[in-house]
Design an enzyme around this catalytic site. Sequence first.
Site, PDB file in Angstrom:
ATOM      1  N   SER A   1      -5.087 -12.849   0.721  1.00  0.00           N
ATOM      2  CA  SER A   1      -4.970 -11.916   1.771  1.00  0.00           C
ATOM      3  C   SER A   1      -3.904 -11.443   2.218  1.00  0.00           C
ATOM      4  CB  SER A   1      -5.753 -12.501   3.148  1.00  0.00           C
ATOM      5  OG  SER A   1      -5.125 -13.659   3.787  1.00  0.00           O
ATOM      6  N   SER A   2      -3.828 -10.605   3.099  1.00  0.00           N
ATOM      7  CA  SER A   2      -2.433  -9.587   3.645  1.00  0.00           C
ATOM      8  C   SER A   2      -1.789 -10.592   4.438  1.00  0.00           C
ATOM      9  CB  SER A   2      -2.942  -8.417   3.870  1.00  0.00           C
ATOM     10  OG  SER A   2      -3.504  -8.551   5.144  1.00  0.00           O
TER      11      SER A   2
ATOM     12  N   LYS B   1     -14.024  -3.080   8.972  1.00  0.00           N
ATOM     13  CA  LYS B   1     -13.031  -3.646   8.339  1.00  0.00           C
ATOM     14  C   LYS B   1     -12.280  -4.652   9.164  1.00  0.00           C
ATOM     15  CE  LYS B   1      -9.298  -3.408   5.344  1.00  0.00           C
ATOM     16  NZ  LYS B   1      -7.965  -2.756   5.266  1.00  0.00           N
TER      17      LYS B   1
ATOM     18  N   LYS C   1       3.613  -2.086   8.626  1.00  0.00           N
ATOM     19  CA  LYS C   1       2.953  -3.039   9.026  1.00  0.00           C
ATOM     20  C   LYS C   1       2.439  -2.648  10.547  1.00  0.00           C
ATOM     21  CE  LYS C   1       2.502  -6.498   6.121  1.00  0.00           C
ATOM     22  NZ  LYS C   1       1.370  -6.987   5.697  1.00  0.00           N
TER      23      LYS C   1
ATOM     24  N   ASN D   1      -8.516 -13.210   7.075  1.00  0.00           N
ATOM     25  CA  ASN D   1      -7.187 -13.025   7.159  1.00  0.00           C
ATOM     26  C   ASN D   1      -6.587 -14.639   7.877  1.00  0.00           C
ATOM     27  OD1 ASN D   1      -7.927 -10.728   6.325  1.00  0.00           O
ATOM     28  ND2 ASN D   1      -5.970  -9.814   6.939  1.00  0.00           N
TER      29      ASN D   1
ATOM     30  N   LEU E   1       0.783  -1.325  -0.008  1.00  0.00           N
ATOM     31  CA  LEU E   1      -0.190   0.158  -0.145  1.00  0.00           C
ATOM     32  C   LEU E   1       1.010   1.335   0.104  1.00  0.00           C
ATOM     33  CD1 LEU E   1      -2.877  -0.838   2.566  1.00  0.00           C
ATOM     34  CD2 LEU E   1      -3.100  -0.300   0.094  1.00  0.00           C
ATOM     35  N   GLY E   2       1.932   1.048   0.639  1.00  0.00           N
ATOM     36  CA  GLY E   2       2.928   2.503   0.777  1.00  0.00           C
ATOM     37  C   GLY E   2       3.216   2.787  -0.738  1.00  0.00           C
TER      38      GLY E   2
ATOM     39  N   ASN F   1      -7.900 -12.690  -4.344  1.00  0.00           N
ATOM     40  CA  ASN F   1      -7.087 -12.255  -3.642  1.00  0.00           C
ATOM     41  C   ASN F   1      -6.307 -12.977  -2.639  1.00  0.00           C
ATOM     42  OD1 ASN F   1      -7.658  -9.332  -4.212  1.00  0.00           O
ATOM     43  ND2 ASN F   1      -7.634  -8.708  -2.327  1.00  0.00           N
TER      44      ASN F   1
ATOM     45  N   ASN G   1      -9.147 -15.749  -0.872  1.00  0.00           N
ATOM     46  CA  ASN G   1     -10.484 -15.187  -0.196  1.00  0.00           C
ATOM     47  C   ASN G   1     -11.794 -15.951  -0.511  1.00  0.00           C
ATOM     48  OD1 ASN G   1      -8.740 -13.488   0.928  1.00  0.00           O
ATOM     49  ND2 ASN G   1      -9.314 -11.591   0.224  1.00  0.00           N
TER      50      ASN G   1
END
Length: 320
Positions: free
Chosen positions: A264-265, A192, A82, A200, A14-15, A262, A210
Amino acid sequence: MNLKKVTIIGPGALGILFAAGIWQKFKGLCLLHHDENKAMGLEAHGIEVVKAKNGGKMVAFPKVTASSRDLGTQDVVLVLVKTYQTTTVIDSLKDLCGKKTAVITLQNGIGSADILETVVPRSNLILGVTMHGANRVEENTVVHAGKGQTFLGMVDSDAEPLETAVEFAKLLNRCGFETNFVKDIYPIIWKKLLVNVGINALTALTMLRNGQILKYSNLTKIQEMAVREAYNVMQKKGIDVGLDLKGVYDLVRKVSMDTAENISSMLQDRLKKTRTEIDFINGAIVRIGRELGIETPVNETLYALVDFWGYGHWEQAEPR
Ligand code: PAF
């Protein structure tokens, strides 16, 4: 007011996605990296963003540095490390923040605000949630897996929005990141969190994408049990997301379907063999549940399993 200096801390998926997107319209953007060599590499080669939808690519060349000391006071600092790395940005925040600096966190889960508050006054602290899906496939390449909204709100819901933060929300909108500044951010954070609680840990433990969770009724059952516990904790805390329990199950199922492909993270972390954000997701439910006297056995189990595996034990092939 015109924003002059914005720094993003954290060169994860995301950064770099936000850094590249913002740099298109705002050249005063800087990305703070923890590693000097990687910072130089990223600055020289640029950040490549690939759109998952159509394979479209763009390359951005923001300033990337490992030293916060020379950057001076910023108008906005966006924290995107994170969640478990939040304590590592404290010194940088001391270098970057002045009286009017807005410090915005878009980190997953619950808990980073308490850490940031040790150096940032509450009147300068903004919490946020972003629904963008991003997957860093190379050091300098991120796949933009799905567009989503971003929400920002003051840590104190009654406080006036900070001018610099409001300007930043406008900048994000100009850059194509749909963003809304809201009065009360907590229901959005919990919505969220409920989704992350349901998806997750289960995807990380089973190595499923997912959408696959929904194909196994036993897993869907665990998903619902974990989400129900989180919902009970949330209700006891007095947070209203405007949905009953069935509505929350539907939401989690919808996000699982919308992000069916996806990784997931947390599963991404498992695949990279790095630490996960379990402490701030299922772990947060266990912690807050304990404080409020609510039992959370399913979250405790998911937490214990991911916590164990997440410390370098992921790929142990032999019995120990
Ligand atoms: O953490 C994640 O991966 C995301 O928040 C979500 C919504 C579960 C999609 O993968």
